[in-house]
Design a protein around this motif. Structure first.
Motif, PDB file in Angstrom:
ATOM      1  N   VAL A  92       0.839  -1.207   0.000  1.00  0.00           N
ATOM      2  CA  VAL A  92       0.000   0.000   0.000  1.00  0.00           C
ATOM      3  C   VAL A  92       0.866   1.246   0.000  1.00  0.00           C
ATOM      4  N   PHE A  93       1.905   1.276   0.817  1.00  0.00           N
ATOM      5  CA  PHE A  93       2.724   2.482   0.929  1.00  0.00           C
ATOM      6  C   PHE A  93       3.565   2.713  -0.329  1.00  0.00           C
ATOM      7  N   VAL A  94       4.109   1.648  -0.888  1.00  0.00           N
ATOM      8  CA  VAL A  94       4.883   1.808  -2.129  1.00  0.00           C
ATOM      9  C   VAL A  94       3.966   2.275  -3.258  1.00  0.00           C
ATOM     10  N   THR A  95       2.765   1.679  -3.354  1.00  0.00           N
ATOM     11  CA  THR A  95       1.798   2.104  -4.376  1.00  0.00           C
ATOM     12  C   THR A  95       1.439   3.570  -4.199  1.00  0.00           C
ATOM     13  N   THR A  96       1.242   3.984  -2.945  1.00  0.00           N
ATOM     14  CA  THR A  96       0.929   5.388  -2.659  1.00  0.00           C
ATOM     15  C   THR A  96       2.036   6.312  -3.171  1.00  0.00           C
ATOM     16  N   LEU A  97       3.292   5.949  -2.886  1.00  0.00           N
ATOM     17  CA  LEU A  97       4.427   6.794  -3.287  1.00  0.00           C
ATOM     18  C   LEU A  97       4.591   6.813  -4.808  1.00  0.00           C
ATOM     19  N   VAL A  98       4.496   5.641  -5.439  1.00  0.00           N
ATOM     20  CA  VAL A  98       4.692   5.568  -6.897  1.00  0.00           C
ATOM     21  C   VAL A  98       3.590   6.335  -7.629  1.00  0.00           C
ATOM     22  N   LEU A  99       2.318   6.064  -7.274  1.00  0.00           N
ATOM     23  CA  LEU A  99       1.207   6.749  -7.947  1.00  0.00           C
ATOM     24  C   LEU A  99       1.232   8.246  -7.661  1.00  0.00           C
ATOM     25  N   ALA A 115      -0.590  16.713  -2.185  1.00  0.00           N
ATOM     26  CA  ALA A 115      -1.892  16.430  -2.793  1.00  0.00           C
ATOM     27  C   ALA A 115      -1.790  15.222  -3.710  1.00  0.00           C
ATOM     28  N   CYS A 116      -0.668  15.112  -4.412  1.00  0.00           N
ATOM     29  CA  CYS A 116      -0.452  13.945  -5.279  1.00  0.00           C
ATOM     30  C   CYS A 116      -0.364  12.660  -4.453  1.00  0.00           C
ATOM     31  N   PHE A 117       0.320  12.739  -3.305  1.00  0.00           N
ATOM     32  CA  PHE A 117       0.416  11.561  -2.440  1.00  0.00           C
ATOM     33  C   PHE A 117      -0.952  11.212  -1.834  1.00  0.00           C
ATOM     34  N   ALA A 118      -1.792  12.228  -1.592  1.00  0.00           N
ATOM     35  CA  ALA A 118      -3.155  11.951  -1.131  1.00  0.00           C
ATOM     36  C   ALA A 118      -3.918  11.180  -2.199  1.00  0.00           C
ATOM     37  N   LEU A 119      -3.700  11.567  -3.455  1.00  0.00           N
ATOM     38  CA  LEU A 119      -4.306  10.844  -4.575  1.00  0.00           C
ATOM     39  C   LEU A 119      -3.819   9.391  -4.584  1.00  0.00           C
ATOM     40  N   GLY A 124      -4.279   3.464  -3.187  1.00  0.00           N
ATOM     41  CA  GLY A 124      -3.382   2.422  -2.707  1.00  0.00           C
ATOM     42  C   GLY A 124      -4.071   1.139  -2.307  1.00  0.00           C
ATOM     43  N   PRO A 125      -5.067   1.189  -1.418  1.00  0.00           N
ATOM     44  CA  PRO A 125      -5.692  -0.067  -0.955  1.00  0.00           C
ATOM     45  C   PRO A 125      -6.699  -0.616  -1.955  1.00  0.00           C
ATOM     46  N   THR A 126      -6.796  -1.924  -1.996  1.00  0.00           N
ATOM     47  CA  THR A 126      -7.831  -2.565  -2.806  1.00  0.00           C
ATOM     48  C   THR A 126      -9.161  -2.480  -2.063  1.00  0.00           C
ATOM     49  N   ASP A 127     -10.246  -2.741  -2.780  1.00  0.00           N
ATOM     50  CA  ASP A 127     -11.578  -2.606  -2.204  1.00  0.00           C
ATOM     51  C   ASP A 127     -12.194  -3.991  -2.018  1.00  0.00           C
ATOM     52  N   VAL A 316      -5.518   9.046 -17.278  1.00  0.00           N
ATOM     53  CA  VAL A 316      -6.251   8.011 -16.534  1.00  0.00           C
ATOM     54  C   VAL A 316      -5.755   6.619 -16.920  1.00  0.00           C
ATOM     55  N   ILE A 317      -5.566   6.388 -18.222  1.00  0.00           N
ATOM     56  CA  ILE A 317      -5.084   5.082 -18.691  1.00  0.00           C
ATOM     57  C   ILE A 317      -3.665   4.833 -18.166  1.00  0.00           C
ATOM     58  N   ALA A 318      -2.825   5.876 -18.201  1.00  0.00           N
ATOM     59  CA  ALA A 318      -1.437   5.721 -17.741  1.00  0.00           C
ATOM     60  C   ALA A 318      -1.380   5.416 -16.250  1.00  0.00           C
ATOM     61  N   VAL A 319      -2.175   6.133 -15.436  1.00  0.00           N
ATOM     62  CA  VAL A 319      -2.172   5.910 -13.987  1.00  0.00           C
ATOM     63  C   VAL A 319      -2.720   4.520 -13.660  1.00  0.00           C
ATOM     64  N   THR A 320      -3.763   4.100 -14.379  1.00  0.00           N
ATOM     65  CA  THR A 320      -4.330   2.768 -14.146  1.00  0.00           C
ATOM     66  C   THR A 320      -3.314   1.681 -14.497  1.00  0.00           C
ATOM     67  N   ALA A 321      -2.641   1.846 -15.629  1.00  0.00           N
ATOM     68  CA  ALA A 321      -1.617   0.881 -16.028  1.00  0.00           C
ATOM     69  C   ALA A 321      -0.480   0.850 -15.015  1.00  0.00           C
ATOM     70  N   LEU A 322      -0.099   2.029 -14.519  1.00  0.00           N
ATOM     71  CA  LEU A 322       0.968   2.110 -13.511  1.00  0.00           C
ATOM     72  C   LEU A 322       0.542   1.428 -12.221  1.00  0.00           C
ATOM     73  N   LEU A 323      -0.738   1.570 -11.872  1.00  0.00           N
ATOM     74  CA  LEU A 323      -1.270   0.941 -10.657  1.00  0.00           C
ATOM     75  C   LEU A 323      -1.120  -0.581 -10.736  1.00  0.00           C
ATOM     76  N   PHE A 324      -1.580  -1.179 -11.859  1.00  0.00           N
ATOM     77  CA  PHE A 324      -1.483  -2.628 -12.011  1.00  0.00           C
ATOM     78  C   PHE A 324      -0.034  -3.071 -12.151  1.00  0.00           C
ATOM     79  N   LEU A 325       0.793  -2.275 -12.848  1.00  0.00           N
ATOM     80  CA  LEU A 325       2.197  -2.635 -13.032  1.00  0.00           C
ATOM     81  C   LEU A 325       2.932  -2.650 -11.691  1.00  0.00           C
ATOM     82  N   THR A 326       2.683  -1.637 -10.856  1.00  0.00           N
ATOM     83  CA  THR A 326       3.321  -1.574  -9.536  1.00  0.00           C
ATOM     84  C   THR A 326       2.941  -2.786  -8.695  1.00  0.00           C
ATOM     85  N   ARG A 327       1.662  -3.113  -8.713  1.00  0.00           N
ATOM     86  CA  ARG A 327       1.192  -4.266  -7.931  1.00  0.00           C
ATOM     87  C   ARG A 327       1.789  -5.556  -8.474  1.00  0.00           C
ATOM     88  N   PHE A 328       1.876  -5.668  -9.798  1.00  0.00           N
ATOM     89  CA  PHE A 328       2.445  -6.872 -10.404  1.00  0.00           C
ATOM     90  C   PHE A 328       3.912  -7.038 -10.013  1.00  0.00           C
TER      91      PHE A 328
END
Length: 683
Positions: A92-99, A115-119, A124-127, A316-328
């Motif tokens: 969660v914390f690494v995802t927060t920092l990367v995104l 503000a970016c880190f708040a985003l 960061g967490p899954t639902d 939006v597409i780039a951030v979503t791809a980055l989200l899945f890539l970071t988790r992967f």
């Protein structure tokens, strides 16, 4: 009043979404509810309704997480604790920092890093709610499903703590890693202690009430329903994780020592029914509110002249791809270490890594979290909300698209052969009882009940084409029955009282038609025609009915003489000849096995009807007065389930499921009110 109308609209949309999902099961229910939310958001575009993130977390997300905590598998959590802790803390914390870092680079306007880190913290967490809605749809390996459920329940705490630190840094301009670490530890431990303490307090309170004979089912249920709200608000006031408090309270409720008493059994039964309804309502509300809020979030960001909407879509597409890539990558790092430690092949973990990656979708918790962000600059605020909302939506849709290829559809067909065999054995025993019984009508009603269940189970396993053919043939039989009834009345073979009784039989036949496989117009037209004929006969005989009432003979309208019974049986047998002739002509048109099944069923029924049991077989279906016979059937069913389990025909889990079915049917039957209106006429 405006809010009340909006709430009613939401509830009606929830009902309609469930109906659409039943009719079109390929469409995921969350997706349908999401679309309804978007449509309602567009319809109420000018409304002043604004979602309060804190209240939404407390009144919607907290009860859902509480219930999931009650149904969680602690043994599974302990088994997979290392990866779960890895996912809820460092991931969660690494995802927060990367995104957060890359969002600051991607976004078209300059934004404070905090503000970016708040985003990033909101994403960061899954639902857990979003995942569980998909878990029911796909065939996840049990270990992966347990990991994802536990992660979704627990990672909200780390995500909210990271978000609070980002907001504090945004407002004060300072950040301390040591302070943040201590705050996180206190948040988790404090949430655990509050959830644990409140669960114990709830248990002691209920025990105390029981000692003074002051406990009742309603009070116990209200205490349980209020527990997640109490845990969340107390934890929030103390400054610790409300979500952790709620989940721990739920887990403690589930793991308490249950006493086998009538009171506990009644509470447990009602609790399951109420919670199932509440969770369905709240889950639906989550996705509808998600869609509703998206329409309000999208507009300010999409109407800004400082950038193009295509640019936003790319972000939006780039951030979503980055989200899945970071988790992967983070999951790959964990399993690479595991493969080295256990000396296994890393390739054997690829399937699990992909499932865990694309199942880590975001949901309404992300929306509720980002809505807690203070509005410092209107454009920055709307762009942050838009990014979180759009990435959340895209991640969820990505999961729905990708997971079928990784996990497969979850529609697993159930084989009912053993259950059909058990029900057939019960019918055979009850038919033997008929020979030596004076209550033949009641036994026939119980037998019909079991035959109907057998027929439904058989049809469940047939392909859609056979079900469609059956529905068409059933409509044809109803036409023949209705025409035969009208002909008998016109020729004076039956009177109006007998005509009304046969109409009840036609209503039973109409209720047996699966309307999902026939035209609504054709079905509705047949019902309209039957009702119209019945109404016309009632109108033409109105004077006769008035004279009956004046003579106080109306109360005897349900009392039937032997002549009445004989007339009704004659009409049925005459219609049977017409039905069998029609079925014989259909042998080359529809499935031969289906036509043969219907012919045999009609002949068997005709044999019983010829014995003078028409009225009992027809009317006892509508209002049975056969409690003793039904209870005997349920007793036999339980006995046979045990015998099948002992022989190894049924597994323990299958036997448990069948016993639950019997318990529910028996409970429903015991709640029925007897209406014995078929008193034999006094002669």
């Amino acid at each position: 009043m405006h809010f009340a109308i909006m709430l009613i609209t939401f509830l009606l949309a929830l009902i309609l979404s469930n109906v659409i999902n039943r009719m079109l099961p390929k469409l995921p229910l969350p997706f349908i509810q999401l679309v309804f939310g978007l449509l309602l958001g567009l319809f109420y575009q000018g409304s002043e309704f604004k979602l309060d993130g804190e209240l939404f977390l407390a009144f919607v997300i907290a009860p859902i997480n509480f219930r999931e905590g009650q149904e969680s598998d602690i043994a599974s959590f302990l088994e997979h604790r290392s990866i779960i802790l890895y996912l809820i803390l460092p991931t969660v914390f690494v995802t927060t920092l990367v995104l957060g870092y890359f969002s600051g680079i991607f976004l078209p306007i300059e934004m404070p890093l905090a503000a970016c880190f708040a985003l990033g913290a909101a994403l960061g967490p899954t639902d857990a709610v979003a995942f569980i809605s998909m878990a029911n749809r796909f065939n996840f390996p049990k270990s992966v499903e347990n990991i994802l459920k536990s992660e979704g329940l627990l990672n909200d705490a780390s995500g909210l703590v990271a978000f609070e630190f980002a907001v504090a840094a945004l407002l004060t301009g300072t950040f301390s890693l040591a302070h943040a670490s201590l705050q996180l530890l206190w948040s988790i431990l404090g949430g655990f202690l509050i959830g644990f303490s409140l669960s114990l307090l709830s248990r002691w309170s209920l025990s105390l009430l029981e000692k003074f004979d002051a406990a009742d089912v309603t009070g116990a249920l209200l205490l349980e329903l209020s527990l997640p709200l109490l845990a969340y608000f107390i934890a929030s006031e103390v400054g610790v994780s409300g979500i952790i408090a709620v989940v721990i309270a739920g887990v403690m409720q589930a793991r308490r020592l249950k006493k086998i008493t009538l009171f506990d059994a009644q509470v447990d039964k009602v609790s399951h029914v109420v919670w199932d309804t509440v969770i369905f309502l709240l889950n639906g509300l989550v996705f509808m509110v998600f869609g509703f809020e998206m329409t309000h979030i999208l507009e300010p960001a999409l109407t800004s002249p400082l950038y193009s909407n295509w640019h936003l879509l790319g972000i939006v597409i780039a951030v979503t791809a980055l989200l899945f890539l970071t988790r992967f990558l983070l999951l790959g790092l964990y399993y690479f270490w595991e493969s080295r430690r256990l000396k296994n092949s890393f390739s054997s973990y690829i399937q699990d890594i992909l499932l865990l990656t694309f199942s880590g979708v975001k949901g309404t918790v992300s929306i509720a979290t980002i809505l807690l962000l203070p509005e410092t600059d209107s454009l920055q605020y709307s762009l942050t909300l838009f990014t979180v909302g759009a990435v959340t939506l895209l991640s969820f849709l990505t999961g729905l698209v990708v997971l079928p290829y990784l996990a497969g559809e979850g529609s697993e067909e159930v084989n009912h052969v053993s259950q059909i065999s058990i029900l057939a054995d019960v019918v055979q025993i009850l038919e033997e009882d008929v020979k030596n019984s004076t209550e033949k009508a009641a036994l026939y009603a119980a037998i019909d009940n079991y035959k109907d269940r057998i027929e439904r189970l058989i049809l469940e396993q047939e392909p859609s084409e056979v079900k469609r053919e059956l529905a068409i043939i059933q409509l044809l039989i109803i036409d023949i029955e209705s025409d035969g009834l009208e002909y008998a009345l016109s020729k004076g073979r039956i009177n109006l009282k007998e005509y009304r009784i046969y109409q009840r039989y036609l209503k039973v036949l109409e209720g047996q038609v699966n309307r999902g496989f026939v035209s609504n117009f054709a079905y509705g037209f047949r019902i309209f025609l039957r009702v119209l004929r019945a109404v016309l006969h009632e109108v033409t005989s109105f004077g006769y009915r008035i004279r009956q009432v004046l003579k106080k003979e109306d109360r005897q309208r349900f009392q039937l003489s032997q002549d009445n019974r004989d007339h009704l049986a004659d009409v049925y047998l005459q219609n049977t000849e017409l039905v069998l002739d029609a079925l014989e002509e259909l042998e080359g048109v529809y499935s031969p096995a289906l036509v043969n099944f219907l012919q045999m069923s009609r002949l068997q029924e005709a044999e019983v009807m010829a014995s003078g049991a028409f009225v009992e077989r027809v009317l006892t279906r509508a209002r049975p007065n056969n409690m003793d016979e039904l209870l005997r059937g349920y007793y036999l069913e339980r006995k046979l389930i045990s015998e099948y389990q002992d022989k190894g025909i049924l597994t323990a889990e299958e036997a448990k499921r069948l016993r639950k079915n019997v318990n529910e049917l028996e409970s429903y039957s015991l709640n029925e009110v007897d209406h014995n209106f078929l008193e034999p006429a006094s002669v």
